[in-house]
Design a protein around this motif. Sequence first.
Motif, PDB file in Angstrom:
ATOM      1  N   LEU A  93       0.830  -1.209   0.000  1.00 14.84           N
ATOM      2  CA  LEU A  93       0.000   0.000   0.000  1.00 14.84           C
ATOM      3  C   LEU A  93       0.865   1.259   0.000  1.00 14.84           C
ATOM      4  CD1 LEU A  93      -2.858  -1.084   2.430  1.00 14.84           C
ATOM      5  CD2 LEU A  93      -2.950  -0.875  -0.073  1.00 14.84           C
ATOM      6  N   ALA A  96       2.258   1.724  -3.561  1.00 10.57           N
ATOM      7  CA  ALA A  96       1.243   2.293  -4.453  1.00 10.57           C
ATOM      8  C   ALA A  96       1.041   3.774  -4.152  1.00 10.57           C
ATOM      9  CB  ALA A  96      -0.070   1.528  -4.317  1.00 10.57           C
ATOM     10  N   TRP A 103      -2.957   6.152  -7.962  1.00  9.79           N
ATOM     11  CA  TRP A 103      -2.531   4.953  -7.223  1.00  9.79           C
ATOM     12  C   TRP A 103      -2.514   5.172  -5.718  1.00  9.79           C
ATOM     13  CZ3 TRP A 103      -3.546   1.977 -10.875  1.00  9.79           C
ATOM     14  CH2 TRP A 103      -3.254   2.344 -12.176  1.00  9.79           C
ATOM     15  N   ALA A 106      -5.110   3.794  -3.168  1.00 15.62           N
ATOM     16  CA  ALA A 106      -5.025   2.464  -2.550  1.00 15.62           C
ATOM     17  C   ALA A 106      -4.818   2.578  -1.042  1.00 15.62           C
ATOM     18  CB  ALA A 106      -3.891   1.658  -3.171  1.00 15.62           C
ATOM     19  N   LEU A 109      -7.348   1.496   1.526  1.00 18.53           N
ATOM     20  CA  LEU A 109      -7.473   0.111   1.979  1.00 18.53           C
ATOM     21  C   LEU A 109      -6.914  -0.089   3.386  1.00 18.53           C
ATOM     22  CD1 LEU A 109      -6.615  -1.718  -1.350  1.00 18.53           C
ATOM     23  CD2 LEU A 109      -8.873  -1.425  -0.293  1.00 18.53           C
TER      24      LEU A 109
END
Length: 151
Positions: A93, A96, A103, A106, A109
């Motif tokens: 993560l 990204a 990106w 992400a 998450l």
Amino acid sequence: MQPRPAYSYRSDPSVPGFADDHPIIVFDGECIFCSGWVNFVLRHDEQGRYRFITAQSALGAALYRHYGLDSRDYETNILIERGIAYLKSEGSLRMAAGLGFPWRLASALRIIPKSIRDPLYELVARNRYRIAGRRNTCFMPKPEHRARFIA
């Protein structure tokens, strides 16, 4: 893995010195899935911030051992950023997020608890050769990307 202080590998005599002025991704160079991730990062890292080390290299193996990982079983990439190692879902993560928009979205998450994210990461990592296959040789960067790889 026990958390280690920033740049702890610098005082480990078993870890060769290396340039750590950029975030570093240590990855399984024989895994097609992992190599695909590296190619994705290379395509989308417009700032050229990341550097790469294959886990199969002497330095990669030393870093795996330093962080208490099995240097023969590369079930996680390592992101080393500002001297701190991030593994599994947290490392991915953060990688990204470092690519910028879109990106970095992400990062959302992270609302999923690590206790759920990491087992999912581990499931994919354990089965990555079945999912994508294995290279007969270690990953070789394109000539225009070679300077971003640390031997």
